[in-house]
Each structure stands twice: as C-alpha cells, then as structure tokens.
Design a protein around this motif. Structure first.
Motif, PDB file in Angstrom:
ATOM      1  N   TYR A 269     144.826  85.539 166.776  1.00 57.03           N
ATOM      2  CA  TYR A 269     146.152  84.988 166.546  1.00 57.03           C
ATOM      3  C   TYR A 269     146.984  85.984 165.767  1.00 57.03           C
ATOM      4  O   TYR A 269     146.531  86.527 164.759  1.00 57.03           O
ATOM      5  CB  TYR A 269     146.066  83.665 165.774  1.00 57.03           C
ATOM      6  CG  TYR A 269     147.352  82.897 165.826  1.00 57.03           C
ATOM      7  CD1 TYR A 269     147.655  82.081 166.912  1.00 57.03           C
ATOM      8  CD2 TYR A 269     148.287  83.024 164.812  1.00 57.03           C
ATOM      9  CE1 TYR A 269     148.851  81.395 166.974  1.00 57.03           C
ATOM     10  CE2 TYR A 269     149.483  82.349 164.862  1.00 57.03           C
ATOM     11  CZ  TYR A 269     149.763  81.537 165.944  1.00 57.03           C
ATOM     12  OH  TYR A 269     150.953  80.868 166.019  1.00 57.03           O
ATOM     13  N   ASP A 270     148.197  86.244 166.245  1.00 60.43           N
ATOM     14  CA  ASP A 270     149.111  87.197 165.607  1.00 60.43           C
ATOM     15  C   ASP A 270     150.179  86.455 164.821  1.00 60.43           C
ATOM     16  O   ASP A 270     150.714  85.443 165.296  1.00 60.43           O
ATOM     17  CB  ASP A 270     149.774  88.090 166.650  1.00 60.43           C
ATOM     18  CG  ASP A 270     148.765  88.943 167.398  1.00 60.43           C
ATOM     19  OD1 ASP A 270     148.894  89.037 168.625  1.00 60.43           O
ATOM     20  OD2 ASP A 270     147.858  89.497 166.768  1.00 60.43           O
ATOM     21  N   PHE A 271     150.518  86.970 163.654  1.00 58.33           N
ATOM     22  CA  PHE A 271     151.548  86.367 162.807  1.00 58.33           C
ATOM     23  C   PHE A 271     152.735  87.316 162.721  1.00 58.33           C
ATOM     24  O   PHE A 271     152.626  88.424 162.192  1.00 58.33           O
ATOM     25  CB  PHE A 271     150.999  86.095 161.414  1.00 58.33           C
ATOM     26  CG  PHE A 271     149.808  85.184 161.406  1.00 58.33           C
ATOM     27  CD1 PHE A 271     149.955  83.810 161.465  1.00 58.33           C
ATOM     28  CD2 PHE A 271     148.528  85.714 161.363  1.00 58.33           C
ATOM     29  CE1 PHE A 271     148.854  82.979 161.482  1.00 58.33           C
ATOM     30  CE2 PHE A 271     147.420  84.888 161.371  1.00 58.33           C
ATOM     31  CZ  PHE A 271     147.581  83.511 161.430  1.00 58.33           C
ATOM     32  N   SER A 272     153.853  86.901 163.246  1.00 57.04           N
ATOM     33  CA  SER A 272     155.056  87.708 163.207  1.00 57.04           C
ATOM     34  C   SER A 272     156.245  86.792 162.894  1.00 57.04           C
ATOM     35  O   SER A 272     156.610  85.951 163.715  1.00 57.04           O
ATOM     36  CB  SER A 272     155.282  88.418 164.550  1.00 57.04           C
ATOM     37  OG  SER A 272     156.432  89.216 164.514  1.00 57.04           O
ATOM     38  N   PRO A 273     156.820  86.919 161.694  1.00 58.01           N
ATOM     39  CA  PRO A 273     156.491  87.906 160.665  1.00 58.01           C
ATOM     40  C   PRO A 273     155.158  87.593 159.992  1.00 58.01           C
ATOM     41  O   PRO A 273     154.608  86.508 160.174  1.00 58.01           O
ATOM     42  CB  PRO A 273     157.654  87.771 159.677  1.00 58.01           C
ATOM     43  CG  PRO A 273     158.079  86.346 159.820  1.00 58.01           C
ATOM     44  CD  PRO A 273     157.923  86.021 161.274  1.00 58.01           C
ATOM     45  N   ALA A 274     154.667  88.562 159.207  1.00 56.64           N
ATOM     46  CA  ALA A 274     153.420  88.372 158.483  1.00 56.64           C
ATOM     47  C   ALA A 274     153.541  87.206 157.504  1.00 56.64           C
ATOM     48  O   ALA A 274     154.637  86.891 157.024  1.00 56.64           O
ATOM     49  CB  ALA A 274     153.061  89.653 157.735  1.00 56.64           C
ATOM     50  N   ILE A 275     152.410  86.543 157.226  1.00 55.34           N
ATOM     51  CA  ILE A 275     152.410  85.477 156.232  1.00 55.34           C
ATOM     52  C   ILE A 275     151.744  85.988 154.956  1.00 55.34           C
ATOM     53  O   ILE A 275     150.823  86.794 154.999  1.00 55.34           O
ATOM     54  CB  ILE A 275     151.723  84.198 156.756  1.00 55.34           C
ATOM     55  CG1 ILE A 275     150.284  84.485 157.206  1.00 55.34           C
ATOM     56  CG2 ILE A 275     152.520  83.597 157.893  1.00 55.34           C
ATOM     57  CD1 ILE A 275     149.530  83.225 157.608  1.00 55.34           C
ATOM     58  N   ILE A 276     152.241  85.529 153.811  1.00 51.93           N
ATOM     59  CA  ILE A 276     151.742  85.969 152.505  1.00 51.93           C
ATOM     60  C   ILE A 276     150.731  84.937 152.001  1.00 51.93           C
ATOM     61  O   ILE A 276     151.089  83.777 151.771  1.00 51.93           O
ATOM     62  CB  ILE A 276     152.887  86.120 151.482  1.00 51.93           C
ATOM     63  CG1 ILE A 276     154.027  86.978 152.064  1.00 51.93           C
ATOM     64  CG2 ILE A 276     152.353  86.700 150.184  1.00 51.93           C
ATOM     65  CD1 ILE A 276     153.606  88.370 152.450  1.00 51.93           C
ATOM     66  N   VAL A 277     149.485  85.352 151.857  1.00 51.89           N
ATOM     67  CA  VAL A 277     148.418  84.424 151.460  1.00 51.89           C
ATOM     68  C   VAL A 277     147.428  85.140 150.538  1.00 51.89           C
ATOM     69  O   VAL A 277     147.408  86.368 150.468  1.00 51.89           O
ATOM     70  CB  VAL A 277     147.656  83.873 152.688  1.00 51.89           C
ATOM     71  CG1 VAL A 277     148.599  83.120 153.628  1.00 51.89           C
ATOM     72  CG2 VAL A 277     146.951  84.997 153.453  1.00 51.89           C
ATOM     73  N   ASP A 278     146.605  84.364 149.844  1.00 53.46           N
ATOM     74  CA  ASP A 278     145.470  84.967 149.144  1.00 53.46           C
ATOM     75  C   ASP A 278     144.151  84.312 149.546  1.00 53.46           C
ATOM     76  O   ASP A 278     143.100  84.674 149.028  1.00 53.46           O
ATOM     77  CB  ASP A 278     145.660  84.985 147.630  1.00 53.46           C
ATOM     78  CG  ASP A 278     145.763  83.600 147.012  1.00 53.46           C
ATOM     79  OD1 ASP A 278     145.857  82.598 147.756  1.00 53.46           O
ATOM     80  OD2 ASP A 278     145.746  83.504 145.768  1.00 53.46           O
ATOM     81  N   TRP A 279     144.198  83.338 150.467  1.00 54.06           N
ATOM     82  CA  TRP A 279     142.992  82.796 151.087  1.00 54.06           C
ATOM     83  C   TRP A 279     143.358  82.050 152.364  1.00 54.06           C
ATOM     84  O   TRP A 279     144.516  81.689 152.577  1.00 54.06           O
ATOM     85  CB  TRP A 279     142.221  81.879 150.122  1.00 54.06           C
ATOM     86  CG  TRP A 279     142.956  80.663 149.620  1.00 54.06           C
ATOM     87  CD1 TRP A 279     143.573  80.516 148.411  1.00 54.06           C
ATOM     88  CD2 TRP A 279     143.150  79.403 150.303  1.00 54.06           C
ATOM     89  NE1 TRP A 279     144.139  79.263 148.289  1.00 54.06           N
ATOM     90  CE2 TRP A 279     143.886  78.554 149.442  1.00 54.06           C
ATOM     91  CE3 TRP A 279     142.781  78.912 151.546  1.00 54.06           C
ATOM     92  CZ2 TRP A 279     144.242  77.250 149.779  1.00 54.06           C
ATOM     93  CZ3 TRP A 279     143.135  77.602 151.899  1.00 54.06           C
ATOM     94  CH2 TRP A 279     143.861  76.792 151.027  1.00 54.06           C
ATOM     95  N   PHE A 280     142.359  81.842 153.208  1.00 55.24           N
ATOM     96  CA  PHE A 280     142.522  80.961 154.360  1.00 55.24           C
ATOM     97  C   PHE A 280     141.191  80.266 154.632  1.00 55.24           C
ATOM     98  O   PHE A 280     140.123  80.740 154.223  1.00 55.24           O
ATOM     99  CB  PHE A 280     143.022  81.718 155.601  1.00 55.24           C
ATOM    100  CG  PHE A 280     142.066  82.758 156.121  1.00 55.24           C
ATOM    101  CD1 PHE A 280     141.092  82.436 157.066  1.00 55.24           C
ATOM    102  CD2 PHE A 280     142.150  84.078 155.687  1.00 55.24           C
ATOM    103  CE1 PHE A 280     140.222  83.400 157.548  1.00 55.24           C
ATOM    104  CE2 PHE A 280     141.277  85.045 156.166  1.00 55.24           C
ATOM    105  CZ  PHE A 280     140.303  84.699 157.101  1.00 55.24           C
ATOM    106  N   LYS A 281     141.262  79.143 155.333  1.00 59.00           N
ATOM    107  CA  LYS A 281     140.085  78.312 155.590  1.00 59.00           C
ATOM    108  C   LYS A 281     140.060  77.926 157.067  1.00 59.00           C
ATOM    109  O   LYS A 281     141.091  77.567 157.639  1.00 59.00           O
ATOM    110  CB  LYS A 281     140.150  77.064 154.707  1.00 59.00           C
ATOM    111  CG  LYS A 281     138.997  76.088 154.865  1.00 59.00           C
ATOM    112  CD  LYS A 281     139.203  74.909 153.906  1.00 59.00           C
ATOM    113  CE  LYS A 281     138.132  73.866 154.044  1.00 59.00           C
ATOM    114  NZ  LYS A 281     138.373  72.707 153.145  1.00 59.00           N
ATOM    115  N   ILE A 282     138.898  78.020 157.688  1.00 60.06           N
ATOM    116  CA  ILE A 282     138.715  77.655 159.101  1.00 60.06           C
ATOM    117  C   ILE A 282     137.708  76.517 159.177  1.00 60.06           C
ATOM    118  O   ILE A 282     136.585  76.631 158.659  1.00 60.06           O
ATOM    119  CB  ILE A 282     138.203  78.844 159.937  1.00 60.06           C
ATOM    120  CG1 ILE A 282     139.093  80.072 159.750  1.00 60.06           C
ATOM    121  CG2 ILE A 282     138.118  78.462 161.416  1.00 60.06           C
ATOM    122  CD1 ILE A 282     138.551  81.321 160.440  1.00 60.06           C
TER     123      ILE A 282
END
Length: 250
Positions: free
Chosen positions: A209-222
């Motif tokens: 999955y591509d993010f455009s514009p980029a997303i600003i994060v410090d973690w993600f969960k699946i």
C-alpha cells in the motif's frame, strides 16, 4: 496493502547520479545549512565518512571534501542550499533518502501473542521475506491476532509492504491497519497459499500500500480481521513487514 484511500504512485528515490554507497544515503547536488552541522572530522575516505554518519542516528546528511579529506555531518534531512563551482568539483553531499524503517536497530514490536520464541514479532522485520523457522512471526491462532511495529521517532511513511506466511491456514484475506496518527483502514487481498514451503515461491504472498502524501506516524498495528480458511485457520503471521519512508528530524 491493497484497498482504497490514500493511493499513490509508489515511492521514488531522490538524489542525483548513479553512485550509492549505502541504502540510507543518496547523492544530492544541494547542501544543508551550516547551522545544522553536528560534527566535523578529518576522515581519509568517503566510505568512512558515510559509515560514521550511518552510526549516528542524528546524522541525516553528509558533506565529504575529497581535496581536504574532511567529513561534516548534519542533523537536517533536507539539503536545500546551492553548491558553488568549487564545491561541485571537490565536495560530495549525501542526504538520507527513503529507507526500510523497520530495519532500524531501534525499531521494536509487540504482538497479541506468538507461537514460541522461534516465531516472535521481531522476526517480522529481520530483512528475510522467504519462509524459514526463526525468521517469521506466527501467532497462536488467526482471526483477531495482531502485530504492532514501533519506531524510535516519528517517520514519514510512504509505503507498507506485508509478506504473508506460506500456509493458507496462516493467512488473512482482510486486515485492519491502525496508525498512531489516528488514520485507520481495512484492506483486502486474494488468498494464495499452500501447506508446503516448496510451493511458496510462486505465490502472490505480499500486499503493498502506497501513501501519497506520506503519513506521519511513530507506530502502526496490523490485525487479522478475516482469515482465508476459517475452519482450519491457525498461526497467522508474516515473514516480513517492510515500512518504507524517512525518519523525521530529531
């Protein structure tokens, strides 16, 4: 990782020329502002300059002077100042580009559970996409199991690539992705699995999955929302999770 929403055209590296010494830095024809400098050292080779900066997590841009053999490191990730003719002739600049953020030594993880120590969550970002004991994350069951990837600082996330385990029993056809920015999405994929590792090579085992514009994060969960084989599902997990992007300025 499929689905609708922030779809973009993928990621492209910035920089000039074809020379690239490390995966973290790419050449550029701009320079950072001098106020961003964090060190200046006499270093005999360009490769050593790159190595020193690569070991310093605050170093996001490099200047190496071939004539005088000195190395400057900068805390800015953005090189914007134009080069003089002399600088173009004798000085090489690099800046931190798009990298696999998961591979940073300070990236960490948590999970809902894991099958055993050979299938812990950190196996999901050890750089190996092919199935192998000790290099996969696997949970005890399937539906509802999750993994959380945590970065040492905020990042610009431009692409997420997830490599599924080979066994059809261990794959999800729908996953929920949640990010620290409060952005969330549900993604679907076509199940493609086998109970045998020897059949794994020909499978469509990764989702991107591509993010455009980029997303600003410090973690993600699946999280596994729906599994491919509800009757026999077990040991949901991934062989690799690649998070591509840039570290934000420290």
């Amino acid at each position: 990782v499929g689905g609708s929403g922030n779809s973009g055209s993928g990621i492209g590296g910035s920089g000039f020329g074809t020379k690239q010494i490390t995966t973290r830095f790419t050449p550029t024809e701009k320079k950072p502002h001098e106020s961003e400098k964090i060190f200046s050292l006499g270093i005999p080779t360009e490769s050593q300059c790159l190595y020193i900066c690569n070991q310093n997590r605050k170093c996001l841009a490099i200047q190496y002077n071939k004539l005088r053999s000195f190395c400057n490191g900068y805390k800015s990730k953005t090189a914007t100042e134009p080069l003089s003719m002399e600088e173009k002739a004798w000085i090489i600049f690099y800046e931190a580009g798009i990298v696999n953020l998961s591979m940073d030594p300070e990236t960490s993880c948590t999970d809902s559970n894991h099958l055993n120590l050979n299938h812990k969550c950190s196996n999901a970002y050890d750089g190996k996409v092919e199935p192998e004991i000790g290099h996969e994350w696997a949970s005890l069951t399937a539906k509802g199991e999750w993994i959380k990837i945590i970065f040492r600082t905020f990042v610009q996330l431009v692409q997420l690539e997830v490599w599924h385990r080979c066994d059809a029993d261990a794959q999800a056809k729908e996953m929920n992705l949640v990010f620290s920015s409060n952005f969330a999405m549900s993604v679907n994929r076509t199940c493609d699995g086998s109970d045998f590792f020897k059949h794994c090579t020909g499978q469509a085992r990764f989702s991107r999955y591509d993010f455009s514009p980029a997303i600003i994060v410090d973690w993600f969960k699946i999280t596994a929302a729906e599994v491919c084989q509800p009757g026999t599902a077990k040991y949901f997990g991934f062989t690799e999770v690649k998070a591509m992007g840039r570290f934000m300025r420290n």
